[in-house]
Design an enzyme around this catalytic site. Structure first.
Site, PDB file in Angstrom:
ATOM      1  N   LYS A  84       0.832  -1.214   0.000  1.00  6.19           N
ATOM      2  CA  LYS A  84       0.000   0.000   0.000  1.00  6.19           C
ATOM      3  C   LYS A  84       0.859   1.254   0.000  1.00  6.19           C
ATOM      4  O   LYS A  84       1.842   1.320   0.723  1.00  6.19           O
ATOM      5  CB  LYS A  84      -0.893   0.011   1.253  1.00  6.19           C
ATOM      6  CG  LYS A  84      -1.880  -1.130   1.300  1.00  6.19           C
ATOM      7  CD  LYS A  84      -2.606  -1.167   2.624  1.00  6.19           C
ATOM      8  CE  LYS A  84      -1.702  -1.539   3.769  1.00  6.19           C
ATOM      9  NZ  LYS A  84      -2.451  -1.809   5.023  1.00  6.19           N
TER      10      LYS A  84
ATOM     11  N   THR B 225      -7.028   9.910   9.170  1.00  6.66           N
ATOM     12  CA  THR B 225      -6.807   8.654   8.438  1.00  6.66           C
ATOM     13  C   THR B 225      -6.632   7.475   9.391  1.00  6.66           C
ATOM     14  O   THR B 225      -5.982   6.491   9.038  1.00  6.66           O
ATOM     15  CB  THR B 225      -5.557   8.777   7.540  1.00  6.66           C
ATOM     16  OG1 THR B 225      -4.453   9.170   8.380  1.00  6.66           O
ATOM     17  CG2 THR B 225      -5.738   9.771   6.417  1.00  6.66           C
TER      18      THR B 225
ATOM     19  N   GLY C 167      -7.209   4.126  10.838  1.00  3.94           N
ATOM     20  CA  GLY C 167      -7.916   2.917  10.402  1.00  3.94           C
ATOM     21  C   GLY C 167      -7.986   2.693   8.905  1.00  3.94           C
ATOM     22  O   GLY C 167      -8.715   1.797   8.455  1.00  3.94           O
ATOM     23  N   THR C 168      -7.208   3.437   8.124  1.00  6.53           N
ATOM     24  CA  THR C 168      -7.289   3.253   6.658  1.00  6.53           C
ATOM     25  C   THR C 168      -6.852   1.844   6.242  1.00  6.53           C
ATOM     26  O   THR C 168      -7.477   1.222   5.383  1.00  6.53           O
ATOM     27  CB  THR C 168      -6.428   4.285   5.903  1.00  6.53           C
ATOM     28  OG1 THR C 168      -5.110   4.272   6.456  1.00  6.53           O
ATOM     29  CG2 THR C 168      -7.006   5.673   5.996  1.00  6.53           C
ATOM     30  N   GLY C 169      -5.773   1.358   6.872  1.00  8.83           N
ATOM     31  CA  GLY C 169      -5.255   0.035   6.492  1.00  8.83           C
ATOM     32  C   GLY C 169      -6.245  -1.071   6.849  1.00  8.83           C
ATOM     33  O   GLY C 169      -6.483  -1.989   6.056  1.00  8.83           O
ATOM     34  N   CYS C 170      -6.836  -0.972   8.049  1.00  7.35           N
ATOM     35  CA  CYS C 170      -7.820  -1.981   8.488  1.00  7.35           C
ATOM     36  C   CYS C 170      -9.025  -1.953   7.558  1.00  7.35           C
ATOM     37  O   CYS C 170      -9.558  -2.998   7.160  1.00  7.35           O
ATOM     38  CB  CYS C 170      -8.275  -1.686   9.913  1.00  7.35           C
ATOM     39  SG  CYS C 170      -6.928  -1.604  11.099  1.00  7.35           S
TER      40      CYS C 170
HETATM   41  N1  LIG Z   1      -4.547  10.484   2.122  1.00  8.47           N
HETATM   42  C1  LIG Z   1      -4.981   9.465   1.364  1.00  8.47           C
HETATM   43  N2  LIG Z   1      -5.723   9.694   0.258  1.00  8.47           N
HETATM   44  C2  LIG Z   1      -6.176   8.678  -0.499  1.00  8.47           C
HETATM   45  N3  LIG Z   1      -5.921   7.379  -0.247  1.00  8.47           N
HETATM   46  C3  LIG Z   1      -5.174   7.086   0.825  1.00  8.47           C
HETATM   47  C4  LIG Z   1      -4.662   8.099   1.692  1.00  8.47           C
HETATM   48  N4  LIG Z   1      -3.981   7.497   2.709  1.00  8.47           N
HETATM   49  C5  LIG Z   1      -4.063   6.177   2.487  1.00  8.47           C
HETATM   50  N5  LIG Z   1      -4.756   5.916   1.350  1.00  8.47           N
HETATM   51  C6  LIG Z   1      -5.108   4.593   0.833  1.00  8.47           C
HETATM   52  O1  LIG Z   1      -5.658   3.886   1.939  1.00  8.47           O
HETATM   53  C7  LIG Z   1      -5.254   2.524   1.922  1.00  8.47           C
HETATM   54  C8  LIG Z   1      -4.509   2.217   3.191  1.00  8.47           C
HETATM   55  O2  LIG Z   1      -3.177   2.628   3.024  1.00  8.47           O
HETATM   56  P1  LIG Z   1      -2.140   3.000   4.134  1.00  8.47           P
HETATM   57  O3  LIG Z   1      -0.806   2.972   3.461  1.00  8.47           O
HETATM   58  O4  LIG Z   1      -2.567   4.247   4.812  1.00  8.47           O
HETATM   59  O5  LIG Z   1      -2.330   1.792   5.141  1.00  8.47           O
HETATM   60  P2  LIG Z   1      -1.810   1.606   6.602  1.00  8.47           P
HETATM   61  O6  LIG Z   1      -0.588   2.421   6.828  1.00  8.47           O
HETATM   62  O7  LIG Z   1      -1.710   0.138   6.809  1.00  8.47           O
HETATM   63  O8  LIG Z   1      -2.956   2.175   7.495  1.00  8.47           O
HETATM   64  P3  LIG Z   1      -2.953   2.180   9.106  1.00  8.47           P
HETATM   65  O9  LIG Z   1      -2.035   3.269   9.509  1.00  8.47           O
HETATM   66  O10 LIG Z   1      -4.368   2.394   9.421  1.00  8.47           O
HETATM   67  O11 LIG Z   1      -2.410   0.848   9.566  1.00  8.47           O
HETATM   68  C9  LIG Z   1      -4.412   2.369   0.645  1.00  8.47           C
HETATM   69  O12 LIG Z   1      -5.254   1.953  -0.410  1.00  8.47           O
HETATM   70  C10 LIG Z   1      -3.895   3.768   0.391  1.00  8.47           C
HETATM   71  O13 LIG Z   1      -3.553   3.941  -0.953  1.00  8.47           O
HETATM   72  C1  LIG Z   2      -6.078  -2.713  17.243  1.00 10.13           C
HETATM   73  C2  LIG Z   2      -5.444  -1.995  16.106  1.00 10.13           C
HETATM   74  N1  LIG Z   2      -5.233  -2.666  14.958  1.00 10.13           N
HETATM   75  C3  LIG Z   2      -4.683  -2.023  13.898  1.00 10.13           C
HETATM   76  C4  LIG Z   2      -4.296  -0.720  13.984  1.00 10.13           C
HETATM   77  C5  LIG Z   2      -3.716  -0.046  12.745  1.00 10.13           C
HETATM   78  O1  LIG Z   2      -2.732   0.798  12.924  1.00 10.13           O
HETATM   79  C6  LIG Z   2      -4.513  -0.048  15.220  1.00 10.13           C
HETATM   80  N2  LIG Z   2      -4.173   1.259  15.391  1.00 10.13           N
HETATM   81  N3  LIG Z   2      -5.096  -0.711  16.241  1.00 10.13           N
END
Ligand SMILES: Nc1ncnc2c1ncn2[C@@H]1O[C@H](COP(=O)(O)OP(=O)(O)OP(=O)(O)O)[C@@H](O)[C@H]1O
Ligand SMILES: Cc1ncc(CO)c(N)n1
Length: 264
Positions: A173, A204, A206-209
């Protein structure tokens, strides 16, 4: 109704972890279930404490679900220690769910370690080979591969290296890129780029989850992996665009704007 199971940590503030996963499943019309592997005390400003569930209760939760209910897709998020990872791997090997999306959560946005350092090797040896798709962010991909990753070319090399650890495919990602947030998939034969448009917001959490649960929901509904990722990118774009301020820190993604309007 299709079902999806999240095996992950609880986020008391509801923006990430199990809570984000269940909201995402619901927003996709998929019946959500959960195996809680850890409880975090967390809000929009950071994580203050973590307590892991025992391997025994993780094992019992998995048995309770799989002996009774057909699980169409599994999403795995924060699993912080080796013993918990091993229990989950053993159960996945015996119950063999069709789709497994592994989000290798390591560090919270606020910088708190969510994976114990000695568990990284178990994640690589025991869990990655069971995943249909692994979804590391830039930092997680760098830790898994011991590589420095700065741009697209580094993401492509990391996706291939993680694929060779045994998962069927890898989506690196690009949310943390300086430029537009492109995500890169390697499926063993081709590299695919899923482009996004950067939304400028601090909210942002929870974007990854959310992305990994959206992919799991779409796979549960029968979409191909390519369709599942494209649709999940569309979903995360809307969820970030309509994210909102909550508390004093990084606010959460919005799963319900489709029903309740553009802004909450
Ligand atoms: N500011 C943004 N605008 C548009 N898309 C975004 C943005 N930030 C993240 N994304 C998208 O959101 C999804 C999650 O990506 P990200 O790299 O943020 O995950 P993450 O770091 O695992 O998240 P978390 O910090 O919640 O664990 C991906 O599809 C990424 O391209
Ligand atoms: C419990 C939990 N899972 C995933 C993330 C993602 O960063 C978080 N902040 N907390």
């Amino acid at each position: 109704m299709k079902t999806a199971l999240t095996i992950a940590g609880s986020d008391s503030s509801g923006g990430a972890g199990i809570q984000a996963d269940l909201k995402t499943f619901s927003a996709h019309g998929v019946f959500g279930m959960s195996v809680i592997a850890s409880v975090t005390a967390q809000n929009t400003q950071g994580v203050t404490a973590v307590e892991d569930m025992s391997p025994k209760i993780i094992d019992a939760q998995l048995d309770a679900i799989f002996t009774d209910i057909k699980v169409d897709a599994v999403k795995i998020g924060m699993v912080s220690n080796s013993d918990a990872i091993k229990v989950i791997a053993d159960k996945l090997k015996s119950y063999r769910p069709r789709h497994v999306v592994l989000d290798p959560v390591m560090v919270s946005k606020s910088g708190y370690d969510l994976l114990q350092p000695d568990a990284k090797q178990t994640l690589i040896s025991d869990l990655i080979p069971l995943a249909g798709v692994v979804t590391p962010n830039l930092r997680e991909a760098a830790v898994l591969t011991d590589m420095r990753i700065e741009g697209i070319e580094g993401m492509e090399r990391a996706a291939k290296a993680i694929y060779h650890m045994g998962s069927a495919s890898v989506l690196v990602k690009g949310g943390h890129l300086k430029e537009e947030p492109v995500d890169i998939l390697y499926d063993g034969s081709k590299l695919h780029h899923y482009k996004g448009e950067r939304i400028h917001t601090k909210n942002t959490h929870g974007t990854g989850c959310t992305l990994s649960s959206a992919i799991a929901s779409n796979l549960a509904k029968g979409l191909t992996l390519d369709e599942a990722i494209m649709e999940a990118k569309r979903y995360i774009h809307g969820a970030i665009k309509n994210s909102f301020s909550l508390g004093g820190g990084v606010g959460p993604t919005n799963h319900f704007y489709q029903w309740f309007g553009e802004r909450v």
